[in-house]
Write a protein that holds these residues in place. Structure first.
Motif, PDB file in Angstrom:
ATOM      1  N   GLU A   5     -40.187  42.500 -58.318  1.00  0.00           N
ATOM      2  CA  GLU A   5     -38.948  43.278 -58.374  1.00  0.00           C
ATOM      3  C   GLU A   5     -38.413  43.341 -59.804  1.00  0.00           C
ATOM      4  OE1 GLU A   5     -34.471  43.367 -56.392  1.00  0.00           O
ATOM      5  OE2 GLU A   5     -35.987  42.035 -55.569  1.00  0.00           O
TER       6      GLU A   5
ATOM      7  N   LYS B 100     -37.859  46.831 -61.918  1.00  0.00           N
ATOM      8  CA  LYS B 100     -36.489  47.209 -62.272  1.00  0.00           C
ATOM      9  C   LYS B 100     -36.345  47.567 -63.741  1.00  0.00           C
ATOM     10  CE  LYS B 100     -33.438  45.020 -58.921  1.00  0.00           C
ATOM     11  NZ  LYS B 100     -32.487  43.944 -58.670  1.00  0.00           N
TER      12      LYS B 100
ATOM     13  N   SER C 139     -34.300  53.875 -60.855  1.00  0.00           N
ATOM     14  CA  SER C 139     -32.860  53.700 -60.618  1.00  0.00           C
ATOM     15  C   SER C 139     -32.585  52.560 -59.644  1.00  0.00           C
ATOM     16  CB  SER C 139     -32.251  54.995 -60.079  1.00  0.00           C
ATOM     17  OG  SER C 139     -32.821  55.321 -58.823  1.00  0.00           O
ATOM     18  N   SER C 140     -33.499  52.341 -58.679  1.00  0.00           N
ATOM     19  CA  SER C 140     -33.291  51.248 -57.723  1.00  0.00           C
ATOM     20  C   SER C 140     -34.636  50.763 -57.185  1.00  0.00           C
ATOM     21  CB  SER C 140     -32.398  51.703 -56.564  1.00  0.00           C
ATOM     22  OG  SER C 140     -33.059  52.680 -55.784  1.00  0.00           O
TER      23      SER C 140
ATOM     24  N   LYS D 224     -36.554  55.986 -57.036  1.00  0.00           N
ATOM     25  CA  LYS D 224     -36.436  54.785 -56.198  1.00  0.00           C
ATOM     26  C   LYS D 224     -37.835  54.246 -55.891  1.00  0.00           C
ATOM     27  CE  LYS D 224     -34.964  53.066 -51.732  1.00  0.00           C
ATOM     28  NZ  LYS D 224     -34.540  53.390 -50.380  1.00  0.00           N
TER      29      LYS D 224
ATOM     30  N   GLN E 105     -36.185  48.599 -53.835  1.00  0.00           N
ATOM     31  CA  GLN E 105     -36.031  47.955 -52.532  1.00  0.00           C
ATOM     32  C   GLN E 105     -37.230  47.034 -52.359  1.00  0.00           C
ATOM     33  OE1 GLN E 105     -35.278  50.589 -49.221  1.00  0.00           O
ATOM     34  NE2 GLN E 105     -36.163  49.132 -47.775  1.00  0.00           N
TER      35      GLN E 105
END
Length: 183
Positions: free
Chosen positions: A85, A89, A95-96, A68, A98
Motif C-alpha cells: 500500500e 500510494k 489518488s487513492s 484509484k 484500497q
C-alpha cells in the motif's frame, strides 16, 4: 603582465557562467504530467514486484480504475501488505489505494507444506526453469492445508504438471490451479 588583463581562471568562470545561463534560459519548462492508464498499470506492477519480501508464497494483484488502485491477493507477512500500500500510494497519478490483500494465518503446518510444494513443483524437470527468476511466475498459496496455484505458466502442459505435482504432496487437502497460460 598587465594589471587590466583577466586571468585564465576568470575567463573560464565567466564563460561557464554564461553557458549555464543560456542553457537554463533555453530549457523548456518541465510539465507535470499524470501517467496514462497503461503507464500507471506498469508502474504499479513494477513497484509491487520490487518489494523486498515479495516471494513465491505471496500473490499480489491489483486493479487500476482511473487514479484509484485496488490491491488484492494473499501474503504471508503483514508487513508486505502495508509495504504494498505504501509504495503504490507514493506513485504519481494515484489518488487513492484500497488494500484488500489478505494476510494468511500463521501456521507451522502450512509453512511445512509451502516448502514441500516448492520442492515438488520446482524440482520437476519441466518446471525447474521457472525457479530461475527472483520471483518465480508460479505462486504457491497455502491456507489451512488448501493450496492455490496463482500466476503464469508458459503452456497448458506446464500448468497441468504444476497441478499434478502439488496434488502429489502429502497432507494437501485440495489444490486449485488458477495458473494462466501465456507468454
Amino acid at each position: 603582465m598587465s594589471k587590466n588583463r583577466p586571468t585564465l581562471l576568470t575567463v573560464i568562470t565567466v564563460v561557464l557562467t554564461l553557458l549555464a545561463a543560456s542553457i537554463h534560459a533555453g530549457a523548456a519548462p518541465q510539465k507535470q504530467t499524470e501517467p496514462k492508464g497503461g503507464d500507471l498499470v506498469k508502474e504499479v506492477r513494477h513497484q509491487l514486484v520490487m518489494l523486498p519480501y515479495y516471494s513465491v508464497f505471496d500473490n499480489l494483484s491489483y486493479k487500476v480504475e482511473g487514479s484509484k488502485v485496488t490491491l488484492i491477493g494473499q501474503v504471508v507477512r503483514p508487513t508486505l501488505k502495508s509495504d504494498s500500500e505504501a509504495v503504490v500510494k507514493k506513485l504519481e497519478g494515484v489518488s487513492s489505494v484500497q488494500n484488500d490483500i489478505e494476510v494468511l494465518p500463521t501456521s507451522p503446518s502450512d509453512d511445512r507444506l509451502r516448502r514441500a510444494l516448492y520442492r515438488a513443483i520446482y524440482s520437476a524437470p519441466g518446471l525447474s526453469r521457472y525457479s530461475y527468476s527472483a520471483v518465480p511466475s508460479i505462486h504457491i498459496i497455502v491456507k489451512g492445508g488448501n493450496v492455490t496455484l496463482e500466476g503464469v505458466a508458459d503452456s497448458e502442459a506446464d500448468k497441468n504438471l504444476a497441478g499434478l505435482r502439488a496434488n502429489g504432496v502429502p497432507n494437501v487437502f485440495s489444490v486449485t490451479n488458477n495458473l494462466n497460460v501465456g507468454g
